[in-house]
Design a protein around this motif. Structure first.
Motif, PDB file in Angstrom:
ATOM      1  N   TYR A  44      -2.853   4.972 -10.350  1.00 59.16           N
ATOM      2  CA  TYR A  44      -3.025   4.290  -9.047  1.00 59.16           C
ATOM      3  C   TYR A  44      -3.687   5.286  -7.962  1.00 59.16           C
ATOM      4  CZ  TYR A  44       0.274   1.138 -11.046  1.00 59.16           C
ATOM      5  OH  TYR A  44       1.007   0.372 -11.867  1.00 59.16           O
ATOM      6  N   GLY A  45      -3.858   6.464  -8.333  1.00 65.27           N
ATOM      7  CA  GLY A  45      -4.592   7.374  -7.537  1.00 65.27           C
ATOM      8  C   GLY A  45      -3.644   8.259  -6.585  1.00 65.27           C
ATOM      9  N   PHE A  46      -2.319   8.366  -6.650  1.00 59.18           N
ATOM     10  CA  PHE A  46      -1.251   9.189  -5.978  1.00 59.18           C
ATOM     11  C   PHE A  46      -0.898  10.246  -6.740  1.00 59.18           C
ATOM     12  CE2 PHE A  46      -0.560   4.815  -4.669  1.00 59.18           C
ATOM     13  CZ  PHE A  46      -0.762   5.009  -3.068  1.00 59.18           C
ATOM     14  N   ILE A  47      -1.072  11.438  -5.876  1.00 62.87           N
ATOM     15  CA  ILE A  47      -0.797  12.738  -6.732  1.00 62.87           C
ATOM     16  C   ILE A  47       0.951  12.764  -6.497  1.00 62.87           C
ATOM     17  CG2 ILE A  47      -0.505  15.177  -6.404  1.00 62.87           C
ATOM     18  CD1 ILE A  47      -3.151  14.164  -7.073  1.00 62.87           C
ATOM     19  N   TRP A  48       1.733  13.136  -7.734  1.00 64.00           N
ATOM     20  CA  TRP A  48       2.986  13.390  -7.677  1.00 64.00           C
ATOM     21  C   TRP A  48       3.389  14.999  -7.922  1.00 64.00           C
ATOM     22  CZ3 TRP A  48       6.760   9.722  -7.064  1.00 64.00           C
ATOM     23  CH2 TRP A  48       6.037   8.402  -7.011  1.00 64.00           C
ATOM     24  N   ILE A  49       4.538  15.436  -7.241  1.00 65.57           N
ATOM     25  CA  ILE A  49       4.687  16.766  -7.460  1.00 65.57           C
ATOM     26  C   ILE A  49       6.332  16.911  -7.724  1.00 65.57           C
ATOM     27  CG2 ILE A  49       4.799  18.838  -6.072  1.00 65.57           C
ATOM     28  CD1 ILE A  49       2.745  17.532  -4.127  1.00 65.57           C
ATOM     29  N   SER A  50       6.443  17.526  -8.763  1.00 64.12           N
ATOM     30  CA  SER A  50       7.828  17.959  -9.159  1.00 64.12           C
ATOM     31  C   SER A  50       8.397  19.203  -8.328  1.00 64.12           C
ATOM     32  CB  SER A  50       7.852  18.128 -10.500  1.00 64.12           C
ATOM     33  OG  SER A  50       9.195  18.484 -11.099  1.00 64.12           O
ATOM     34  N   ASP A 602     -11.192   4.091  -3.341  1.00 62.73           N
ATOM     35  CA  ASP A 602     -11.267   2.901  -4.450  1.00 62.73           C
ATOM     36  C   ASP A 602     -10.759   1.635  -3.700  1.00 62.73           C
ATOM     37  OD1 ASP A 602     -10.626   1.411  -6.497  1.00 62.73           O
ATOM     38  OD2 ASP A 602     -11.506   3.096  -7.674  1.00 62.73           O
ATOM     39  N   LYS A 603     -11.868   0.429  -3.967  1.00 65.02           N
ATOM     40  CA  LYS A 603     -11.567  -0.558  -3.386  1.00 65.02           C
ATOM     41  C   LYS A 603     -10.290  -1.204  -3.976  1.00 65.02           C
ATOM     42  CE  LYS A 603     -14.440  -2.945  -6.910  1.00 65.02           C
ATOM     43  NZ  LYS A 603     -15.480  -4.153  -7.241  1.00 65.02           N
ATOM     44  N   SER A 604      -9.724  -0.838  -5.149  1.00 65.14           N
ATOM     45  CA  SER A 604      -8.698  -1.293  -5.612  1.00 65.14           C
ATOM     46  C   SER A 604      -7.148  -0.674  -5.197  1.00 65.14           C
ATOM     47  CB  SER A 604      -8.519  -1.398  -7.229  1.00 65.14           C
ATOM     48  OG  SER A 604      -8.617  -0.192  -7.651  1.00 65.14           O
ATOM     49  N   GLU A 605      -7.513   0.313  -4.601  1.00 67.21           N
ATOM     50  CA  GLU A 605      -6.348   1.480  -4.349  1.00 67.21           C
ATOM     51  C   GLU A 605      -5.962   1.205  -2.850  1.00 67.21           C
ATOM     52  OE1 GLU A 605      -7.599   5.207  -5.685  1.00 67.21           O
ATOM     53  OE2 GLU A 605      -7.383   4.715  -7.690  1.00 67.21           O
ATOM     54  N   ILE A 606      -5.435  -0.039  -2.411  1.00 68.77           N
ATOM     55  CA  ILE A 606      -4.849  -0.179  -1.297  1.00 68.77           C
ATOM     56  C   ILE A 606      -3.481  -0.873  -1.518  1.00 68.77           C
ATOM     57  CG2 ILE A 606      -6.327  -2.222  -1.102  1.00 68.77           C
ATOM     58  CD1 ILE A 606      -6.091  -1.792   1.919  1.00 68.77           C
ATOM     59  N   TYR A 607      -2.602  -0.357  -0.894  1.00 66.28           N
ATOM     60  CA  TYR A 607      -1.004  -0.970  -1.346  1.00 66.28           C
ATOM     61  C   TYR A 607      -0.389  -1.123  -0.001  1.00 66.28           C
ATOM     62  CZ  TYR A 607      -2.688   1.036  -5.768  1.00 66.28           C
ATOM     63  OH  TYR A 607      -3.588   1.405  -6.763  1.00 66.28           O
ATOM     64  N   ILE A 608       0.077  -2.485  -0.064  1.00 69.61           N
ATOM     65  CA  ILE A 608       1.061  -2.827   1.295  1.00 69.61           C
ATOM     66  C   ILE A 608       2.379  -3.178   0.729  1.00 69.61           C
ATOM     67  CG2 ILE A 608       1.125  -3.984   3.407  1.00 69.61           C
ATOM     68  CD1 ILE A 608      -1.804  -4.610   2.940  1.00 69.61           C
ATOM     69  N   GLU A 609       3.280  -2.163   0.818  1.00 68.35           N
ATOM     70  CA  GLU A 609       4.621  -2.478  -0.084  1.00 68.35           C
ATOM     71  C   GLU A 609       5.606  -1.697   0.520  1.00 68.35           C
ATOM     72  OE1 GLU A 609       3.580  -1.231  -3.954  1.00 68.35           O
ATOM     73  OE2 GLU A 609       3.497   0.787  -3.491  1.00 68.35           O
ATOM     74  N   ARG A 610       5.423  -0.968   2.068  1.00 65.56           N
ATOM     75  CA  ARG A 610       6.521  -0.276   2.364  1.00 65.56           C
ATOM     76  C   ARG A 610       6.553  -0.786   4.005  1.00 65.56           C
ATOM     77  NH1 ARG A 610       6.316   5.262   3.249  1.00 65.56           N
ATOM     78  NH2 ARG A 610       4.162   5.109   3.300  1.00 65.56           N
ATOM     79  N   VAL A 611       7.975  -0.731   4.370  1.00 65.88           N
ATOM     80  CA  VAL A 611       8.008  -1.165   5.803  1.00 65.88           C
ATOM     81  C   VAL A 611       9.227  -0.479   6.491  1.00 65.88           C
ATOM     82  CG1 VAL A 611       9.738  -3.325   5.233  1.00 65.88           C
ATOM     83  CG2 VAL A 611       8.408  -3.144   7.324  1.00 65.88           C
ATOM     84  N   LYS A 612       9.067  -0.212   7.746  1.00 59.94           N
ATOM     85  CA  LYS A 612      10.109   0.540   8.377  1.00 59.94           C
ATOM     86  C   LYS A 612      10.361  -0.465   9.703  1.00 59.94           C
ATOM     87  CE  LYS A 612      11.205   4.751  11.072  1.00 59.94           C
ATOM     88  NZ  LYS A 612      10.791   5.960  11.463  1.00 59.94           N
ATOM     89  N   ILE A 613      11.650  -0.756   9.500  1.00 64.79           N
ATOM     90  CA  ILE A 613      12.133  -1.793  10.472  1.00 64.79           C
ATOM     91  C   ILE A 613      12.956  -1.049  11.470  1.00 64.79           C
ATOM     92  CG2 ILE A 613      13.416  -3.889  11.157  1.00 64.79           C
ATOM     93  CD1 ILE A 613      12.815  -4.666   8.151  1.00 64.79           C
ATOM     94  N   GLY A 614      12.438  -1.013  12.906  1.00 64.91           N
ATOM     95  CA  GLY A 614      13.234  -0.216  13.971  1.00 64.91           C
ATOM     96  C   GLY A 614      13.443   0.973  13.601  1.00 64.91           C
ATOM     97  N   PRO A 641      -4.615   5.913  -1.412  1.00 64.17           N
ATOM     98  CA  PRO A 641      -4.707   7.413  -1.849  1.00 64.17           C
ATOM     99  C   PRO A 641      -6.275   7.906  -1.471  1.00 64.17           C
ATOM    100  CG  PRO A 641      -4.709   5.939  -3.767  1.00 64.17           C
ATOM    101  CD  PRO A 641      -4.454   5.116  -2.472  1.00 64.17           C
ATOM    102  N   TYR A 642      -6.166   8.586  -0.383  1.00 68.73           N
ATOM    103  CA  TYR A 642      -7.410   9.054  -0.208  1.00 68.73           C
ATOM    104  C   TYR A 642      -7.239  10.792   0.417  1.00 68.73           C
ATOM    105  CZ  TYR A 642     -11.707   9.429   2.907  1.00 68.73           C
ATOM    106  OH  TYR A 642     -12.974   9.754   3.356  1.00 68.73           O
ATOM    107  N   PHE A 643      -8.119  11.508  -0.314  1.00 65.23           N
ATOM    108  CA  PHE A 643      -7.760  12.834  -0.041  1.00 65.23           C
ATOM    109  C   PHE A 643      -8.792  13.704   0.560  1.00 65.23           C
ATOM    110  CE2 PHE A 643      -5.402  11.209  -3.742  1.00 65.23           C
ATOM    111  CZ  PHE A 643      -3.999  11.793  -3.509  1.00 65.23           C
ATOM    112  N   SER A 644      -9.609  12.942   1.382  1.00 64.26           N
ATOM    113  CA  SER A 644     -10.701  13.553   2.077  1.00 64.26           C
ATOM    114  C   SER A 644     -10.324  13.490   3.796  1.00 64.26           C
ATOM    115  CB  SER A 644     -12.023  12.915   1.782  1.00 64.26           C
ATOM    116  OG  SER A 644     -13.281  13.691   2.764  1.00 64.26           O
ATOM    117  N   ASN A 645     -11.283  13.731   4.388  1.00 64.84           N
ATOM    118  CA  ASN A 645     -11.116  13.970   5.873  1.00 64.84           C
ATOM    119  C   ASN A 645     -10.848  12.442   6.197  1.00 64.84           C
ATOM    120  OD1 ASN A 645     -11.220  14.248   8.764  1.00 64.84           O
ATOM    121  ND2 ASN A 645     -13.258  15.098   8.790  1.00 64.84           N
ATOM    122  N   LEU A 646      -9.479  12.141   6.920  1.00 62.93           N
ATOM    123  CA  LEU A 646      -9.187  10.842   7.459  1.00 62.93           C
ATOM    124  C   LEU A 646     -10.112  10.275   8.474  1.00 62.93           C
ATOM    125  CD1 LEU A 646      -5.476  11.127   7.509  1.00 62.93           C
ATOM    126  CD2 LEU A 646      -6.779  10.011   5.906  1.00 62.93           C
TER     127      LEU A 646
END
Length: 997
Positions: A44-50, A602-614, A641-646
């Motif tokens: 999905y384009g995300f970097i994972w770090i152990s 990437d046009k397919s790499e946009i995810y809306i699945e997290r929320v912070k309530i209050g 997942p965008y790893f360039s200048n925001l």
């Protein structure tokens, strides 16, 4: 073999690597712990770090730590699995638990024996090798194996490697090898490579087939370090601080030079990953965190000597790949190439003359360095005091002069040193000019832009109150006006159009524009280098509606400073080799625009699945977000997942549903989020769109969310309330109907009663009508009587006056005067009674608030008529000895007594009039007795009948006077009684009885 030999010999050529910027992340700025033991990128384009404190997901702007697993051991090591199959696993220390990363979320899963990389087989320890860490240790008393997709390589004995295919068939491979040589192995595309540093040989084994490469190369160089990670299929070769990436197919591998990183040996690096999509190299350490190297194709050429001045404005292309500065330094993209003895000059203006000589300004002179001497010989020409700049545009040579109050522009068609063909005076300082047609010239001043026509003295202002810095003609013959703090303009078809700024207004101070082969403009500014499609600027110039998307390059992309320099002359160039050169406040920036990548999500790499309530912790949701009714705010995170200048991430969001909003720019920062607050309950859709290409194409993603209503906002509540209200209305209507029925019945009775009353009233009205008719008749007859009584005295007075006028006898005149006087007196008394009667008849108050003595009225009237009575030989006697009080209207009572006493005086001669008052508990009686002519029994009967029976017609008053009739009316008015009786032997007795109650 020949291909390998050729390749390995080429590896020793001197290679200039990419520049880089380094950013460190540790426990202070994102990581939960300062170790990065393994790095991988998911599908999905995300970097994972152990780390030693959980797993971390990185999207280029923020780190999300996952360490709330229901396990006690959060010390994780290397990753295994297959990212393309969305299956990344990690084991913690001692292989106690297994975490699987799937669908962008890690969770604890069942641990099988096949998952373990360390186990005991018989009496031997067996260890699976899935990566080759730089500082890894291997031991001869442990058996190691490498698990490929369908086969296995085992290192079980000295000088022997065992290959086992998917069917279990074994092949033994003999070669000089011990377990300690595992430090120099790697697997690439299922091919095992083994480097022998002693013999300088490289072995490749493909499905059990051994090939020996005897040529020396970087692979088998004793100074080479190998880092290999199986899950990413990446192998890095590190040699003398140069880092290479292994590429190729099968056994045909090559090395791609990434970067020269002098600090590679300064830290305990434990993991490496190269993200080719964003050209970044991730280096993980055991105790210093994560180091991200952003590799760059920008090159900064500068003087490296101590205290060197690397601030440049003017320069000239010198060769096909170099430039020369005003101090004689020749720069290529890798730094200083040569140094020419130019000395110290002004660093703003440089130019080639027709012979290729270099002209440089020094105060009020021009220094010329001759090309035929290798730019070693020079001469100097003093121009003029106040000399400001020189410039060539088209076929015109121009120079400006200033005396600090005005400025002159000299234009010549020959050269700078010739006498000018045209001279123009300006009130403001001339900064630059540009010839855009044969006879038309644009002039940029400190207070605006002007147009002049050669051969004419007219100076036409085009734009004023701006500071024009430079005028640039691009190769497509478009004219661009660059200003100081007012942005930049397009001058086309004699029309000036201001171009839009970037989001941060850095292009308010744009310097220079270059166009590349792909239709993009590169614009330097005081804060960054911008890239923009030319067609977007031209489309904007048509209607000022089409959006313009600028892509900004900064120090993060490889510059030493974000501040570039501008000049009135061209100071950015396209060299013959295709490189672009821009001067900055710290050296010259070289780059080939074809090799500079712009990064879009990437046009397919946009995810809306997290929320912070209050203030709660962020939580995940799937498909539909259900917010409770008492929520205050909800931050919906947008994970990209965008790893360039925001700053180059264009992302907008809006809400539609029960309420609607317009597209809003999402602030780019540590987290991308859209905040929901103060929305009414209902169902909504959150739409998020992001720019995915430089041509302005957006990709949109939608998610549904619902806000639960309070109980009083639900449909059930509203229906229930509506039903209750309907029932209440029905009851009210029923009660109202019943009430109206009762009311109607009562009204019918009232109407019946009213009809009866109206009938009685009608009868009463008939009586009233009759009384009114009688009253009218009374008033009519009263007026007739008044007219008769007044006419006679007036006629008598007129007759006496005539006789008085005709008579000369004094005695007779005296007699006439006396008669006139008495007649006038009688007429006066008559009119006085008439006025008093009229006022009393209209009076409404028949009782006084305070009582008064009636004796006072008798005494007053006695005094009034005493003298008149004496003239007639009559005496008035007041016999009222006691005081009698009354509440009857005093004026009315006084009028009654006045008239009765007046009648008595008129009709009594040589007699006596007696006044008296008596009282008892019910009545007070006023008696007036005279010994005059009196009244006949018939007259007494008439007046008594008139008093007792008001319905009787009022007789004519003619000849009878007004007194008694007025008295009768007034007596009736005060609810009193009157009585007439004869006084013997003569006269009349009048009694007035006043009721005390």
């Amino acid at each position: 073999m020949r291909a390998w030999a050729l390749f390995f010999t080429c590896l020793y050529f001197n290679i200039y690597g990419q520049r880089h910027t380094s950013t460190w992340y540790n426990i202070d700025n994102g990581l939960p712990q300062s170790s990065a033991k393994a790095i991988v990128k998911d599908k999905y384009g995300f970097i994972w770090i152990s780390t030693e404190n959980g797993l971390v997901r990185y999207d280029g702007s923020s780190f999300i730590t996952f360490n709330s697993f229901k396990i006690n051991n959060l010390h994780f090591g290397e990753f295994i699995g297959d990212p393309l199959l969305d299956s990344i696993t990690a084991l913690n220390n001692f292989q106690e638990n297994k975490i699987i990363i799937k669908n962008r979320f890690p969770k604890v899963t069942n641990l099988h024996s096949s998952d373990k990389k360390d186990f005991v087989e018989g009496e031997m320890y067996v260890n699976r090798v899935a990566n080759n860490i730089i500082a890894c240790n291997f031991y001869n008393d442990i058996n190691y194996f490498i698990q490929l997709k369908n086969s296995t390589y085992s290192f079980t004995a000295k000088n022997t490697i065992v290959y086992k295919d998917k069917n279990g068939k074994e092949t033994k491979i003999s070669l000089p090898f011990t377990n300690k040589d595992l430090n120099n192995i790697f697997v690439f595309n299922e091919v095992l490579f083994i480097n022998n540093l002693k013999t300088r040989r490289t072995y490749s084994i493909d499905r059990g087939n051994l090939v020996v490469h005897e040529k020396e190369s970087l692979f088998n160089d004793p100074n080479t370090k190998v880092y290999w990670q199986q899950i990413t299929n990446q192998t890095f070769i590190i040699n003398h601080n140069n880092i290479y990436l292994v590429e190729g197919k099968g056994r045909e591998i090559t090395l791609k030079f990434l970067v020269k990183y002098n600090e590679i040996g300064s830290h305990p690096y434990y993991s490496m990953f190269y993200d080719k999509d964003f050209n970044k190299l991730y280096l993980g350490t055991l105790n210093n965190g994560l180091n991200v190297l952003s590799l760059s194709d920008f090159y900064v050429a500068r003087k490296e000597a101590d205290f060197s001045n690397n601030v440049y404005y003017a320069s000239l292309p010198f060769s096909k790949n170099t430039i020369i500065a005003e101090d004689g330094t020749e720069f290529g993209k890798h730094g200083v190439i040569n140094k020419y003895p130019f000395g110290n000059n002004d660093n703003y203006l440089m130019m080639y003359d027709k012979s290729g000589n270099i002209l440089i300004q020094k105060r009020s002179s021009i220094i010329r360095f001759y090309k035929n001497s290798g730019y070693k010989r020079k001469d100097s020409t003093f121009i003029k005091q106040g000399f400001e700049f020189f410039l060539k545009s088209g076929n015109l040579y121009g120079s400006s002069f200033s005396d600090f109050s005005k400025s002159q522009l000299h234009l010549s068609t020959k050269d700078i040193f010739s006498k000018p063909d045209f001279v123009y005076d300006f009130k403001s300082f001339v900064n630059t000019f540009a010839q855009y047609s044969k006879n038309q010239v644009l002039v940029g001043n400190s207070n605006g832009l002007y147009s002049i026509t050669l051969g004419k003295e007219t100076i036409t202002p085009i734009l004023q109150n701006i500071h024009v810095k430079s005028i640039i003609q691009t190769k497509d013959n478009l004219v661009w006006i660059m200003t100081n703090k007012n942005g930049f303009y397009l001058f086309r078809n004699r029309k000036l159009t201001k171009m839009p700024n970037d989001r941060n207004n850095y292009l308010q101070s744009a310097h220079y524009i270059l166009e590349d082969r792909k239709g993009f403009y590169w614009i330097s500014s005081n804060n960054g280098l911008f890239k923009v499609p030319k067609k977007q600027l031209l489309q904007y110039a048509e209607d000022q509606k089409k959006p313009v998307f600028y892509y900004r390059f900064t120090k993060k992309d490889g510059f030493l400073t974000n501040e570039f320099n501008g000049s009135s002359q061209p100071n950015a160039y396209i060299l013959e080799n295709g490189d672009f050169v821009f001067p900055s406040m710290d050296g010259f920036v070289f780059f080939n625009p074809d090799s500079i990548k712009t990064y879009y999500p990437d046009k397919s790499e946009i995810y809306i699945e997290r929320v912070k309530i209050g203030n709660s912790e962020p939580q995940y949701f799937h498909h539909l977000l259900d917010l409770k009714k008492d929520y205050k705010t909800a931050d919906i995170f947008i994970d990209i997942p965008y790893f360039s200048n925001l700053e180059n991430l264009y992302i907008e969001a809006k809400v539609s549903g029960t309420e609607n909003t317009e597209w809003e720019q999402i602030t780019t920062g540590k987290e991308l989020k859209y905040t929901i607050s103060n929305l009414a309950p209902g169902e909504y859709k959150l739409s998020v769109r992001m720019l995915v290409s430089p041509d302005g194409k957006y990709e949109e993603k939608n998610m549904q969310f619902k806000i639960q209503p309070f109980f009083y906002q639900t449909l059930l509540f509203r229906v229930s309330v509506s039903i209750i209200i309907l029932i209440i209305i029905t009851i009210i209507v029923q009660l109202t109907t019943n009430f109206l029925r009762i009311k109607n019945k009562a009204l019918k009775q009232i109407v019946h009663n009213k009809n009866s009353e109206l009938k009685e009233t009608a009868l009463t009205l008939e009586v009233v009508k009759s009384d009114l008719q009688k009253e009218t008749e009374y008033q009519k007859k009263l007026v007739e009587t008044i007219s008769h009584d007044i006419t006679t005295p007036i006629r008598f007075i007129a007759m006496l006056s005539q006789k008085l006028y005709e008579s000369d006898d004094v005695e007779l005149q005296k007699k006439y005067f006396d008669s006139i006087y008495k007649s006038s007196e009688q007429l006066y008394q008559f009119t006085l009674n008439l006025k008093e009667y009229t006022e009393l008849y209209k009076a409404e108050n028949i009782f006084e608030e305070e009582e008064y003595p009636i004796n006072r009225i008798l005494e007053i009237k006695k005094k009034l008529f005493c003298e008149i009575a004496k003239e007639r030989g009559t005496m008035i006697i007041n016999m009222a000895n006691i005081k009698v009080y009354s509440h009857v209207n005093e004026s009315i009572l006084m009028a009654i007594i006045h008239n009765i006493l007046d009648n008595a005086v008129k009709n009594t001669f040589d007699g006596q009039i007696t006044l008296n008052i008596t009282e008892n508990n019910q009545k007070s009686t006023i008696t007036i007795t005279d010994t005059g002519a009196g009244m006949s029994a018939e007259q007494i009967a008439i007046y008594m009948n008139l008093f007792k029976n008001p319905k009787l017609e009022t007789p004519s008053f003619k000849g009878k006077g007004l007194g008694l009739h007025m008295v009768i009316h007034l007596v009736k008015k005060i609810n009193a009684e009157i009585n007439f009786r004869q006084n013997h032997p003569k006269g009349i007795v009048v009694e007035i009885m006043l009721n005390k109650n």
